[in-house]
Design an enzyme around this catalytic site. Structure first.
Site, PDB file in Angstrom:
ATOM      1  N   ALA A 214      -9.638   5.248   4.106  1.00 58.16           N
ATOM      2  CA  ALA A 214      -9.596   6.393   5.023  1.00 58.16           C
ATOM      3  C   ALA A 214     -10.944   7.080   5.152  1.00 58.16           C
ATOM      4  O   ALA A 214     -11.662   7.268   4.172  1.00 58.16           O
ATOM      5  CB  ALA A 214      -8.543   7.418   4.618  1.00 58.16           C
ATOM      6  N   GLY A 215     -11.281   7.416   6.391  1.00 57.21           N
ATOM      7  CA  GLY A 215     -12.462   8.204   6.682  1.00 57.21           C
ATOM      8  C   GLY A 215     -13.669   7.428   7.165  1.00 57.21           C
ATOM      9  O   GLY A 215     -14.632   8.025   7.639  1.00 57.21           O
TER      10      GLY A 215
ATOM     11  N   GLY B 187      -8.438   8.852   9.618  1.00 59.57           N
ATOM     12  CA  GLY B 187      -8.804   8.906  11.029  1.00 59.57           C
ATOM     13  C   GLY B 187      -9.913   9.866  11.381  1.00 59.57           C
ATOM     14  O   GLY B 187     -10.277   9.997  12.559  1.00 59.57           O
TER      15      GLY B 187
ATOM     16  N   ASN C 160      -8.808   1.355   9.579  1.00 58.15           N
ATOM     17  CA  ASN C 160      -8.088   1.038  10.803  1.00 58.15           C
ATOM     18  C   ASN C 160      -8.761   1.709  11.995  1.00 58.15           C
ATOM     19  O   ASN C 160      -9.351   1.068  12.853  1.00 58.15           O
ATOM     20  CB  ASN C 160      -6.633   1.458  10.687  1.00 58.15           C
ATOM     21  CG  ASN C 160      -5.772   1.006  11.861  1.00 58.15           C
ATOM     22  OD1 ASN C 160      -4.565   0.976  11.755  1.00 58.15           O
ATOM     23  ND2 ASN C 160      -6.340   0.661  12.992  1.00 58.15           N
ATOM     24  N   THR C 161      -8.733   3.046  12.014  1.00 58.35           N
ATOM     25  CA  THR C 161      -9.256   3.780  13.161  1.00 58.35           C
ATOM     26  C   THR C 161     -10.734   3.503  13.410  1.00 58.35           C
ATOM     27  O   THR C 161     -11.172   3.459  14.566  1.00 58.35           O
ATOM     28  CB  THR C 161      -9.039   5.290  12.969  1.00 58.35           C
ATOM     29  OG1 THR C 161      -7.670   5.531  12.636  1.00 58.35           O
ATOM     30  CG2 THR C 161      -9.390   6.068  14.226  1.00 58.35           C
TER      31      THR C 161
ATOM     32  N   LYS D 138       0.870  -1.167   0.000  1.00 52.94           N
ATOM     33  CA  LYS D 138       0.000   0.000   0.000  1.00 52.94           C
ATOM     34  C   LYS D 138       0.909   1.221   0.000  1.00 52.94           C
ATOM     35  O   LYS D 138       1.661   1.450   0.960  1.00 52.94           O
ATOM     36  CB  LYS D 138      -0.912   0.002   1.225  1.00 52.94           C
ATOM     37  CG  LYS D 138      -1.762   1.264   1.318  1.00 52.94           C
ATOM     38  CD  LYS D 138      -2.512   1.338   2.639  1.00 52.94           C
ATOM     39  CE  LYS D 138      -3.121   2.719   2.813  1.00 52.94           C
ATOM     40  NZ  LYS D 138      -3.761   2.887   4.136  1.00 52.94           N
TER      41      LYS D 138
END
Length: 260
Positions: free
Chosen positions: A189-190, A163, A211-212, A102
């Site tokens: 993301a997001g 995040g 992830n987050t 990535k």
């Protein structure tokens, strides 16, 4: 009924889950392992710069991942130049992690938006060197097409800043990207909650990476399962085909044949 053969294919490699997950921000390694298992993900991304790969006598998160169950996706988080990102990918390959990477090249520490110019430079080098490149990019259809033309195996446009948990801020750009490229489109993301993941899949995206959204939840284990189900539901809804949006009501029951 869901199609058991509806797999995600990237560069000829087949994966039974369309959800990809990260390994950072968990309370401990056991929580990380359990959350990944509950997510059903088959691709797990790790930040090369945050993994101990030089001294294997020291504990590393890699010690806690069953690499027979998961495909490792090293990422270049924390890199702000093309040269730095390329070096990080080479290090990952030399350390035996993977050449399936990535690619992140960030513009600044505040927004964590991609530096698109440096991203293109790094992608060009890495593709030539035989890496399978999955670039984290802005939701720009023109840029995504350029990355595809360079030979990237997928494109990973952001849904919102890393995040942030803001969800898909520009679904229209994502739809244009889906019409513009032929390689898999993976929202990266997001994503903040299950409905965000479902929306990405309902748009027609091939997968979601997060992830987050899982690790930062009050209950990461439960959220991991929620994200798994959301990706499945969103994909199934996309394939089923939603009804058109209309301004006025349409009766659910036919009006013909009603008894006066």
């Amino acid at each position: 009924m869901a199609d058991a053969k509806d797999t995600l294919v990237i560069a000829g490699r087949e994966f039974s889950s369309r959800l990809m997950v990260g390994t950072g921000k968990y309370a401990d390694f056991q929580q990380m392992v359990t959350a990944i298992e509950m997510s059903g993900a088959k691709i797990v991304t790790v930040a090369v710069r945050r993994v101990n790969i030089s001294d294997r006598n020291q504990e590393s998160l890699l010690d806690h991942l069953d690499l027979k169950k998961y495909t490792l996706l090293p990422n270049t988080a924390g890199c702000y130049t093309a040269d730095d990102a390329v070096r990080t990918c080479r290090l990952a390959r030399e350390a035996g992690l993977s050449d399936f990477v990535k690619l992140e090249v960030l513009g600044d520490e505040k927004t964590l938006f991609p530096d698109n110019e440096e991203l293109l430079k790094a992608a060009k080098v890495l593709v030539k060197e035989g890496f399978t490149v999955l670039p984290y990019t802005s939701d720009d259809p023109i840029l995504c097409k350029k990355l595809e033309d360079l030979g990237c195996a997928a494109v990973m446009p952001l849904g919102a800043p890393i995040g942030s948990g803001l969800g898909i801020r520009n679904p229209y750009n994502i739809r244009i990207i889906l019409e513009t490229v032929k390689v898999p489109v993976i929202v990266d993301a997001g994503v903040g909650t299950a409905s965000d993941a479902a929306i990405a899949m309902e748009l027609g995206c091939d997968g979601v990476l997060m992830n987050t959204g899982i690790a930062g939840a009050r209950d990461p284990i439960a959220m991991a399962e929620a994200m798994k189900l959301a990706v499945i539901a969103g994909r199934l809804a996309y394939k089923a085909g939603r009804i058109p949006r209309k301004l006025y009501a349409t009766a659910s029951s036919p009006l013909e044949g009603l008894v006066d």
